[in-house]
Scaffold this motif. Structure first.
Motif, PDB file in Angstrom:
ATOM      1  N   PRO A 159     -12.552 -13.056  11.283  1.00  0.00           N
ATOM      2  CA  PRO A 159     -13.909 -13.366  11.283  1.00  0.00           C
ATOM      3  C   PRO A 159     -14.318 -13.604   9.612  1.00  0.00           C
ATOM      4  O   PRO A 159     -13.839 -12.754   8.852  1.00  0.00           O
ATOM      5  CB  PRO A 159     -14.967 -12.470  11.590  1.00  0.00           C
ATOM      6  N   LYS A 160     -14.994 -14.565   9.312  1.00  0.00           N
ATOM      7  CA  LYS A 160     -15.354 -14.913   7.929  1.00  0.00           C
ATOM      8  C   LYS A 160     -15.961 -13.584   7.177  1.00  0.00           C
ATOM      9  O   LYS A 160     -15.562 -13.657   6.052  1.00  0.00           O
ATOM     10  CB  LYS A 160     -16.376 -16.218   7.915  1.00  0.00           C
ATOM     11  N   ALA A 161     -16.540 -12.887   7.704  1.00  0.00           N
ATOM     12  CA  ALA A 161     -17.197 -11.413   7.252  1.00  0.00           C
ATOM     13  C   ALA A 161     -16.360 -10.726   6.788  1.00  0.00           C
ATOM     14  O   ALA A 161     -16.402  -9.703   6.183  1.00  0.00           O
ATOM     15  CB  ALA A 161     -18.477 -11.221   8.131  1.00  0.00           C
ATOM     16  N   HIS A 162     -14.905 -10.637   7.434  1.00  0.00           N
ATOM     17  CA  HIS A 162     -14.143  -9.758   7.401  1.00  0.00           C
ATOM     18  C   HIS A 162     -12.749 -10.351   6.471  1.00  0.00           C
ATOM     19  O   HIS A 162     -11.844  -9.506   6.322  1.00  0.00           O
ATOM     20  CB  HIS A 162     -13.496  -9.145   8.548  1.00  0.00           C
ATOM     21  N   GLU A 163     -12.843 -11.715   6.114  1.00  0.00           N
ATOM     22  CA  GLU A 163     -11.825 -12.181   5.568  1.00  0.00           C
ATOM     23  C   GLU A 163     -11.139 -11.389   4.154  1.00  0.00           C
ATOM     24  O   GLU A 163      -9.925 -11.413   3.964  1.00  0.00           O
ATOM     25  CB  GLU A 163     -12.036 -13.659   5.208  1.00  0.00           C
ATOM     26  N   GLU A 164     -12.354 -11.058   3.483  1.00  0.00           N
ATOM     27  CA  GLU A 164     -11.878 -10.348   2.302  1.00  0.00           C
ATOM     28  C   GLU A 164     -11.903  -8.635   2.275  1.00  0.00           C
ATOM     29  O   GLU A 164     -12.186  -8.048   1.212  1.00  0.00           O
ATOM     30  CB  GLU A 164     -12.851 -10.839   1.110  1.00  0.00           C
ATOM     31  N   THR A 165     -11.838  -8.274   3.607  1.00  0.00           N
ATOM     32  CA  THR A 165     -11.931  -6.791   3.681  1.00  0.00           C
ATOM     33  C   THR A 165     -10.914  -6.031   3.105  1.00  0.00           C
ATOM     34  O   THR A 165      -9.756  -6.670   2.647  1.00  0.00           O
ATOM     35  CB  THR A 165     -12.028  -6.345   5.223  1.00  0.00           C
ATOM     36  N   GLU A 166     -10.840  -4.895   2.736  1.00  0.00           N
ATOM     37  CA  GLU A 166      -9.664  -4.213   2.091  1.00  0.00           C
ATOM     38  C   GLU A 166      -8.468  -4.253   2.937  1.00  0.00           C
ATOM     39  O   GLU A 166      -8.602  -4.017   4.175  1.00  0.00           O
ATOM     40  CB  GLU A 166     -10.166  -2.551   1.710  1.00  0.00           C
ATOM     41  N   PRO A 167      -7.290  -4.611   2.603  1.00  0.00           N
ATOM     42  CA  PRO A 167      -6.133  -4.534   3.450  1.00  0.00           C
ATOM     43  C   PRO A 167      -5.961  -2.954   3.873  1.00  0.00           C
ATOM     44  O   PRO A 167      -6.256  -2.014   3.423  1.00  0.00           O
ATOM     45  CB  PRO A 167      -5.024  -4.813   2.423  1.00  0.00           C
ATOM     46  N   GLY A 168      -5.241  -3.024   5.279  1.00  0.00           N
ATOM     47  CA  GLY A 168      -4.737  -1.657   5.612  1.00  0.00           C
ATOM     48  C   GLY A 168      -3.723  -1.928   6.801  1.00  0.00           C
ATOM     49  O   GLY A 168      -3.453  -2.956   7.095  1.00  0.00           O
ATOM     50  N   PHE A 169      -3.050  -0.584   7.017  1.00  0.00           N
ATOM     51  CA  PHE A 169      -1.884  -0.669   7.951  1.00  0.00           C
ATOM     52  C   PHE A 169      -2.279   0.325   8.878  1.00  0.00           C
ATOM     53  O   PHE A 169      -2.596   1.597   8.680  1.00  0.00           O
ATOM     54  CB  PHE A 169      -0.661  -0.643   7.336  1.00  0.00           C
ATOM     55  N   LEU A 225       0.743  -1.077  -0.012  1.00  0.00           N
ATOM     56  CA  LEU A 225       0.153   0.167   0.074  1.00  0.00           C
ATOM     57  C   LEU A 225       0.791   1.298   0.120  1.00  0.00           C
ATOM     58  O   LEU A 225       0.395   2.378  -0.011  1.00  0.00           O
ATOM     59  CB  LEU A 225      -0.725   0.171   1.188  1.00  0.00           C
ATOM     60  N   GLY A 226       2.156   1.076   0.257  1.00  0.00           N
ATOM     61  CA  GLY A 226       3.008   2.197   0.183  1.00  0.00           C
ATOM     62  C   GLY A 226       3.470   2.638   1.417  1.00  0.00           C
ATOM     63  O   GLY A 226       4.197   3.681   1.503  1.00  0.00           O
ATOM     64  N   ASN A 227       3.005   1.930   2.469  1.00  0.00           N
ATOM     65  CA  ASN A 227       3.491   2.445   3.853  1.00  0.00           C
ATOM     66  C   ASN A 227       4.746   2.058   4.137  1.00  0.00           C
ATOM     67  O   ASN A 227       5.366   0.886   3.614  1.00  0.00           O
ATOM     68  CB  ASN A 227       2.532   1.652   4.950  1.00  0.00           C
ATOM     69  N   VAL A 228       5.659   3.049   4.694  1.00  0.00           N
ATOM     70  CA  VAL A 228       6.913   2.581   5.235  1.00  0.00           C
ATOM     71  C   VAL A 228       6.860   3.089   6.735  1.00  0.00           C
ATOM     72  O   VAL A 228       6.605   4.465   7.129  1.00  0.00           O
ATOM     73  CB  VAL A 228       7.813   3.414   4.542  1.00  0.00           C
ATOM     74  N   GLN A 229       6.928   2.155   7.735  1.00  0.00           N
ATOM     75  CA  GLN A 229       7.157   2.607   9.123  1.00  0.00           C
ATOM     76  C   GLN A 229       7.881   1.527  10.052  1.00  0.00           C
ATOM     77  O   GLN A 229       8.097   0.748   9.895  1.00  0.00           O
ATOM     78  CB  GLN A 229       5.542   2.374   9.661  1.00  0.00           C
ATOM     79  N   ALA A 230       8.657   2.609  10.665  1.00  0.00           N
ATOM     80  CA  ALA A 230       9.653   1.817  11.878  1.00  0.00           C
ATOM     81  C   ALA A 230       8.968   1.529  12.972  1.00  0.00           C
ATOM     82  O   ALA A 230       8.137   2.356  13.261  1.00  0.00           O
ATOM     83  CB  ALA A 230      10.781   2.921  12.044  1.00  0.00           C
ATOM     84  N   ILE A 231       9.024   0.413  13.466  1.00  0.00           N
ATOM     85  CA  ILE A 231       8.642   0.100  14.709  1.00  0.00           C
ATOM     86  C   ILE A 231       9.338  -0.146  16.002  1.00  0.00           C
ATOM     87  O   ILE A 231      10.451  -0.640  15.608  1.00  0.00           O
ATOM     88  CB  ILE A 231       7.559  -1.331  14.580  1.00  0.00           C
ATOM     89  N   ARG A 232       9.343   0.429  16.883  1.00  0.00           N
ATOM     90  CA  ARG A 232      10.018   0.326  17.957  1.00  0.00           C
ATOM     91  C   ARG A 232       9.389  -0.156  19.358  1.00  0.00           C
ATOM     92  O   ARG A 232       8.366  -0.502  19.341  1.00  0.00           O
ATOM     93  CB  ARG A 232      10.694   1.807  18.406  1.00  0.00           C
ATOM     94  N   PRO A 233      10.011  -0.543  20.323  1.00  0.00           N
ATOM     95  CA  PRO A 233       9.636  -1.173  21.827  1.00  0.00           C
ATOM     96  C   PRO A 233       8.321  -0.402  22.041  1.00  0.00           C
ATOM     97  O   PRO A 233       8.514   0.861  22.185  1.00  0.00           O
ATOM     98  CB  PRO A 233      10.865  -1.167  22.521  1.00  0.00           C
TER      99      PRO A 233
END
Length: 308
Positions: free
Chosen positions: A134-144, A87-95
């Motif tokens: 859940p089954k109702a959300h298995e094909e939801t739009e991806p997101g971050f 999706l184009g996200n670039v994110q550092a994750i820290r503690p």
């Protein structure tokens, strides 16, 4: 994957996850899925990463790879990871921060040591979990979604500190959006400090990251690297044997069994077969700026149901 017997009332199983080498000597302990317990609530995958130290020039590198039907949750105790996705996200994750990536209908991401850490030498210690949707959300739009450590609720009392990564528990509500009822908490206990495991959810388990746990009023001890699965409805008071850290996971079981194969999770084996073919044909959107990728393993078995 092995289990050991426990006479502690309220404990269903104690899972001893095997150590897996992901390459370049980087090892993880994979507590879920296991032969005894495929899922705990919506949690279908649980990796204890490190602690590991990389010399200058060495790094943690997970090349771009796909997911469907799940959410990945990355939580670090030490070190830093740079997340990139299709999706184009670039994110550092820290503690203390929380990265929640909803794969839904399909997403590709990579996880690597940032360049500055790579040059100087780095460390890495944390947990990566997958939550089946859940089954109702298995094909939801991806997101971050990235959540700073300062936004994650925390409570502390009598030598016990609880950070609520996701879900609801102990009067706290995490800002992380979830698709089902669940709890995911980081609990740090001083020596002999206590924490009560409540029957808030049908399925619950505690993973001992470091130190050791006892159950008040009962014999038995749970060591670092063990996943302790509690029986439905059981309430126990845990006591730290020395300084101890544990991760509490759980939630309501999903209505349908889940299949898991490679990086794919779905209530439908046919959907996983389609995802495999899509990855072979490179129909997933790639990660901008990262031309590498992990090929589909040639010997992936048929999708296995991963019900509890």
């Amino acid at each position: 994957m092995t289990t050991r017997h426990s006479d502690v009332a309220g404990v269903d199983a104690v899972i001893l996850p095997p150590t897996r080498d992901l390459g370049d000597g980087f090892k993880v302990r994979r507590a879920l899925p296991s032969a005894h317990r495929r899922m705990v609530g919506p949690f279908i995958f649980f990796d204890h990463m490190g602690p590991a130290t990389f010399a200058a020039g060495q790094a943690f590198d997970v090349r771009p790879h796909p997911h469907i039907g799940l959410a990945t949750v990355t939580y670090l105790i030490a070190g830093e990871i740079l997340h990139r996705d299709g999706l184009g996200n670039v994110q550092a994750i820290r503690p203390g921060e929380v990265n929640w990536m909803t794969a839904g209908s399909g997403i590709v991401h990579s996880e690597r040591t940032p360049d500055t850490e790579r040059r100087a030498g780095a460390s890495l210690f944390g947990i990566q979990a997958w939550v089946a949707l859940p089954k109702a959300h298995e094909e939801t739009e991806p997101g971050f979604f990235h959540h700073a450590a300062t936004t994650i609720p925390r409570t502390e009392s009598d030598g016990a500190a609880l950070t609520l990564i996701a879900g609801r528990s102990d009067g706290l509500v995490s800002p992380v959006r979830t698709y089902s009822d669940m709890v995911y908490a980081d609990i740090v206990l001083e020596d002999i400090a206590r924490y009560q495991v409540k029957a808030e959810y049908v399925e619950r388990a505690a993973y001992v990251v470091s130190g050791a746990l006892e159950v008040v009023g009962q014999a038995g001890r749970f060591e670092a690297g063990e996943l302790v699965v509690f029986k439905p409805g059981a309430e126990l008071v845990l006591r730290a044997a020395g300084a101890t850290r544990l991760m509490l996971i759980g939630g309501e079981p999903l209505a349908e069994p889940r299949h898991i194969e490679w990086n794919f999770v779905s209530s439908s084996a046919e959907r996983i077969a389609q995802a495999k073919e899509d990855w072979r044909a490179q129909r997933f959107a790639g990660v901008p700026g990262d031309s590498e990728f992990i090929p589909l393993p040639p010997d992936t078995p048929s999708a296995r149901p991963a019900s509890a």
